[in-house]
Write an enzyme that holds these catalytic residues in place. Sequence first.
Site, mmCIF file in Angstrom:
data_model
loop_
_atom_site.group_PDB
_atom_site.id
_atom_site.type_symbol
_atom_site.label_atom_id
_atom_site.label_comp_id
_atom_site.label_asym_id
_atom_site.label_seq_id
_atom_site.Cartn_x
_atom_site.Cartn_y
_atom_site.Cartn_z
ATOM 1 N N GLU A 83 0.750 -1.487 0.091
ATOM 2 C CA GLU A 83 -0.047 0.217 0.070
ATOM 3 C C GLU A 83 0.766 1.351 -0.046
ATOM 4 O OE1 GLU A 83 -3.038 -0.069 2.836
ATOM 5 O OE2 GLU A 83 -3.732 2.083 2.356
ATOM 6 N N LYS A 261 -7.543 -0.613 11.381
ATOM 7 C CA LYS A 261 -6.869 -1.023 9.970
ATOM 8 C C LYS A 261 -5.782 -0.179 9.806
ATOM 9 C CE LYS A 261 -6.250 -1.318 5.369
ATOM 10 N NZ LYS A 261 -5.428 -0.523 4.566
ATOM 11 N N ASP A 277 3.840 -14.422 11.725
ATOM 12 C CA ASP A 277 2.444 -14.605 10.997
ATOM 13 C C ASP A 277 1.510 -13.760 11.322
ATOM 14 O OD1 ASP A 277 -0.055 -15.890 10.947
ATOM 15 O OD2 ASP A 277 0.553 -17.729 11.865
ATOM 16 N N HIS A 375 -2.164 10.349 0.023
ATOM 17 C CA HIS A 375 -2.433 9.204 -0.222
ATOM 18 C C HIS A 375 -2.642 9.187 -1.648
ATOM 19 C CE1 HIS A 375 -3.273 4.699 0.442
ATOM 20 N NE2 HIS A 375 -4.265 4.912 -0.388
HETATM 21 P P1 NAD Z 1 8.799 -23.696 16.188
HETATM 22 O O1 NAD Z 1 7.945 -24.712 16.686
HETATM 23 O O2 NAD Z 1 9.393 -23.734 14.753
HETATM 24 O O3 NAD Z 1 9.896 -23.064 17.296
HETATM 25 C C1 NAD Z 1 9.656 -22.983 18.495
HETATM 26 C C2 NAD Z 1 10.556 -24.005 19.089
HETATM 27 O O4 NAD Z 1 12.107 -23.439 19.045
HETATM 28 C C3 NAD Z 1 10.747 -24.100 20.723
HETATM 29 O O5 NAD Z 1 9.643 -25.024 21.151
HETATM 30 C C4 NAD Z 1 12.099 -24.368 21.113
HETATM 31 O O6 NAD Z 1 12.251 -25.610 21.473
HETATM 32 C C5 NAD Z 1 12.905 -23.890 20.035
HETATM 33 N N1 NAD Z 1 13.810 -22.722 20.331
HETATM 34 C C6 NAD Z 1 15.187 -22.608 19.797
HETATM 35 N N2 NAD Z 1 15.595 -21.391 20.357
HETATM 36 C C7 NAD Z 1 14.685 -20.599 20.959
HETATM 37 C C8 NAD Z 1 14.538 -19.520 21.643
HETATM 38 N N3 NAD Z 1 15.589 -18.535 21.665
HETATM 39 N N4 NAD Z 1 13.363 -19.061 22.170
HETATM 40 C C9 NAD Z 1 12.239 -19.881 22.006
HETATM 41 N N5 NAD Z 1 12.196 -21.131 21.567
HETATM 42 C C10 NAD Z 1 13.650 -21.477 20.776
HETATM 43 O O7 NAD Z 1 7.963 -22.238 16.201
HETATM 44 P P2 NAD Z 1 6.766 -21.760 16.992
HETATM 45 O O8 NAD Z 1 7.068 -20.490 17.309
HETATM 46 O O9 NAD Z 1 6.538 -22.745 18.012
HETATM 47 O O10 NAD Z 1 5.396 -21.885 15.966
HETATM 48 C C11 NAD Z 1 5.417 -20.834 14.925
HETATM 49 C C12 NAD Z 1 4.786 -21.264 13.857
HETATM 50 O O11 NAD Z 1 3.717 -21.896 14.047
HETATM 51 C C13 NAD Z 1 4.356 -19.920 12.824
HETATM 52 O O12 NAD Z 1 4.753 -20.332 11.671
HETATM 53 C C14 NAD Z 1 3.183 -20.031 12.869
HETATM 54 O O13 NAD Z 1 2.227 -19.508 11.597
HETATM 55 C C15 NAD Z 1 2.700 -21.446 13.006
HETATM 56 N N6 NAD Z 1 1.207 -21.859 13.627
HETATM 57 C C16 NAD Z 1 0.342 -20.857 13.901
HETATM 58 C C17 NAD Z 1 -1.013 -21.189 14.727
HETATM 59 C C18 NAD Z 1 -1.972 -20.080 14.782
HETATM 60 O O14 NAD Z 1 -1.296 -18.953 15.198
HETATM 61 N N7 NAD Z 1 -3.247 -20.496 15.256
HETATM 62 C C19 NAD Z 1 -1.115 -22.594 14.606
HETATM 63 C C20 NAD Z 1 -0.291 -23.540 14.176
HETATM 64 C C21 NAD Z 1 0.807 -22.996 13.694
#
Ligand code: NAD
Length: 424
Positions: A83, A261, A277, A375
């Site tokens: 945008e 928005k 996300d 805009h």
């Molecule tokens: P992920 O599972 O890839 O990573 C998290 C893991 O990374 C942790 O469990 C931990 O073991 C590890 N880790 C390593 N270094 C870390 C640090 N410094 N801090 C924290 N953890 C560390 O990712 P996630 O963040 O659990 O999930 C994010 C993804 O899930 C996004 O892609 C999202 O789009 C997706 N998702 C979203 C939904 C929703 O929003 N409703 C549902 C399902 C999946």
Amino acid sequence: MPVNSRLPGFYKLSPGERLSAVAQASGLREADLSSLVSPDPDMLGIADRMVENVVGTLSIPVGIAANFTIDGRDYLIPMATEEPSVVAAASNMASVARLHGGFHTSTDLPIMVSQVQVVGVADPRAARLRLYEAEAELLALANEQDPLLVKLGGGARGIEVRIVEAAGATYVVLHLQVDVRDAMGANAVNTMAEALAPRVAAIAGGRVRLRILTNKADRRLARVRAVFDRDALGGADVVTGIVDAYRFAAADPYRAATHNKGIMNGITAVVLATGNDTRAVEAGAHCHAAAGGRYTSLSHYEIDGQGHLVGTLEVPMAVGLVGGATKTHPAARAAVRLLGVQSAQDLAKAVVAVGLAQNVGALRALAAEGIQKGHMSLHARNVAAAAGAVGNEIEAVVERLKTDGHVRLDKAEAILAELRATGS
Ligand code: NAD
């Protein structure tokens, strides 16, 4: 030719083969779809690993918001948006806030919550208390699922058990609260919720159905405040106009949707640029806007003793630096490097600062000259290009569109035809 959407074995093909298959099934020429193909073959491979059925990638402009001082430190903030005027407005308002020290922020701990829904419980109130009695056992079980997170100082912190009265049913709903450190945390908390489910079902005396995070991430709020200089905004009347615009949004959901928005124009652009996300953050924000039972403004405005505008914004901010696309997408990694943030909480602070700046930018334009002037003059470049202008023609068409005061495609086409006919 009618499209045939049955594509057996499509997922097994390479991106290039899929593009050919799509061209065939749609009756288009491959050349018509070639803009979907990334010029960088490495990027196509990365995209193919990120999502399913990949045929290509879509480039979105990344602009850098300038002038941001957040908690005493300067930031260059990457914003991915299609945008016009969004990056300019954020940068302008950051320079206005800078006159009074910039943005001041705070965040909650990065606590995400997953829900475990138990159905068919005979004694929901007693089940609720039985689950609280088992809290230590449940937290230990959750933490066994993610030793890395625990080692990093995160992990399951507590539970809350709610009784949800739904149409024709009563559910016992366990909330598991997890400090996810620098992750967005969805996968981390979903894994824990699934692991807890059999014990939760046994303790509650029912059957577990859903086990998934809530995007109402209201234990992970990010907050920002800033003072916007009265004179730099355009004077006392503009400040009063902004406060009137805010009060309108606070009172009226039709206005609040557009007001919010505008905030999300800034928030989503930084969330996207850093590979986070966008839907999760948007769901959390709009849910927060309705937290009081009625959808309203996410931000608030006051006028301080010197007549300056004071803006505040508080919004759930489920963003991370690990997991998701943040680590896999090279552009997202570059954006995070540019921001120079070391933790998910620091990223959240930058995101909300841009959200507030964006909001003031839109309100200032609305309260002063009207949104269309700025805009549409920025939008005019898009319109000129859409009309077919190339090279120097673009600026010539933009100038004429602005002078005529009608930034429309038909006008741009007519101007372009005229320019070409007269050879000017
Ligand atoms: P992920 O599972 O890839 O990573 C998290 C893991 O990374 C942790 O469990 C931990 O073991 C590890 N880790 C390593 N270094 C870390 C640090 N410094 N801090 C924290 N953890 C560390 O990712 P996630 O963040 O659990 O999930 C994010 C993804 O899930 C996004 O892609 C999202 O789009 C997706 N998702 C979203 C939904 C929703 O929003 N409703 C549902 C399902 C999946």
